[in-house]
Design an enzyme around this catalytic site. Sequence first.
Site, PDB file in Angstrom:
ATOM      1  N   LYS A  55       0.803  -1.226   0.000  1.00  0.00           N
ATOM      2  CA  LYS A  55       0.000   0.000   0.000  1.00  0.00           C
ATOM      3  C   LYS A  55       0.838   1.278   0.000  1.00  0.00           C
ATOM      4  CE  LYS A  55      -4.412  -1.374   0.336  1.00  0.00           C
ATOM      5  NZ  LYS A  55      -5.483  -0.893  -0.568  1.00  0.00           N
ATOM      6  N   SER A 311       1.034  -9.814  -0.398  1.00  0.00           N
ATOM      7  CA  SER A 311       0.801  -8.374  -0.412  1.00  0.00           C
ATOM      8  C   SER A 311       1.033  -7.651   0.907  1.00  0.00           C
ATOM      9  CB  SER A 311      -0.610  -8.071  -0.915  1.00  0.00           C
ATOM     10  OG  SER A 311      -1.580  -8.678  -0.084  1.00  0.00           O
TER      11      SER A 311
END
Length: 326
Positions: A55, A311
């Site tokens: 992110k 992720s």
Amino acid sequence: MTAPLPSFDDVRAAAARLAGRIVRTPLLRHRRLDEVTGATVLVKPEPLQRTGSFKLRGATNAVLLMDPEARRGGIVTHSSGNHGQACAAAAHMLGMRATIAMPADAPAIKVEATRRWGAEIVPFDRHGVDRDTLAGVLAAERGATIIPPFDHPDVIAGQGTAALELLEDAGALGLMPDAFAVCTGGGGLTAGCVLALEALAPRAEVYAVEPEGWDDTKRSLEAGRRVANTVTGSGLCDALLSKQPGALTFAINHRHLAGGIVVTEAEVFRAMRFAFEHLKIVAEPGGAVALAAVLAGKVAAKGGVIGVVISGGNVDPAVFARALAA
């Protein structure tokens, strides 16, 4: 008015903009992973990213593209943790204020990590409050700019740098993915990866991987339109509990994705344990779903090359202990 869709040129520009500001995470391989899958598996380990997830890429790219006057007002977002932490870190990097609306039941490790970057935390009820409306109110009160978690062209372009790096490193080894698995919530990482893969590995079959009960992207692809979540799954994969695919992300993803894949809690725990034991990576549940799909044989590329993104790694110790004990 809908924002214009980002392009591969935007991903390349984001990579240049982010150079030196984020970690270029390595490309990982492991013999055991290849043995289990019957393929050559290339892993992008974003838990090694600053703030512990991909992110930071999108948040930093979006903040860097704000004009100086907008920066003075600071930023606002809503997030279960990883995007909020990334926005807080990006704002801190540029000396900006950040206000993060976070679900009251967000993992404590994510809340505290976000607060450490100096952000103001505004808790809300995940099931009783519309997060977009709340973000709008907070932004209006503070004269701030909203940086959405996924449905924003600059965020999508920044996330795509993860796949761009993987493809560049794979190319240096003489490899190119035949298949690619991405953890999918609102679809920002997936859309960014699709832009890179369309340009550099157009024959690769790209799969959106979601936790059981939160498969809105899979069902949207099958319906040919955006479909809302049924909210019937557990909250284990907290990073992926979006209401539905984003308008921008789905516009990109539906044109290229080979399909959606759903994984169970047991498969997620197996992937978390595998990543820890063999790759020496701590993966959070939502960050492990793509690896879970690969390990479960749900990404078909026998004898080929599979790219997979882990992720994020911001997992509460108690949840991680459950994964190791499962």
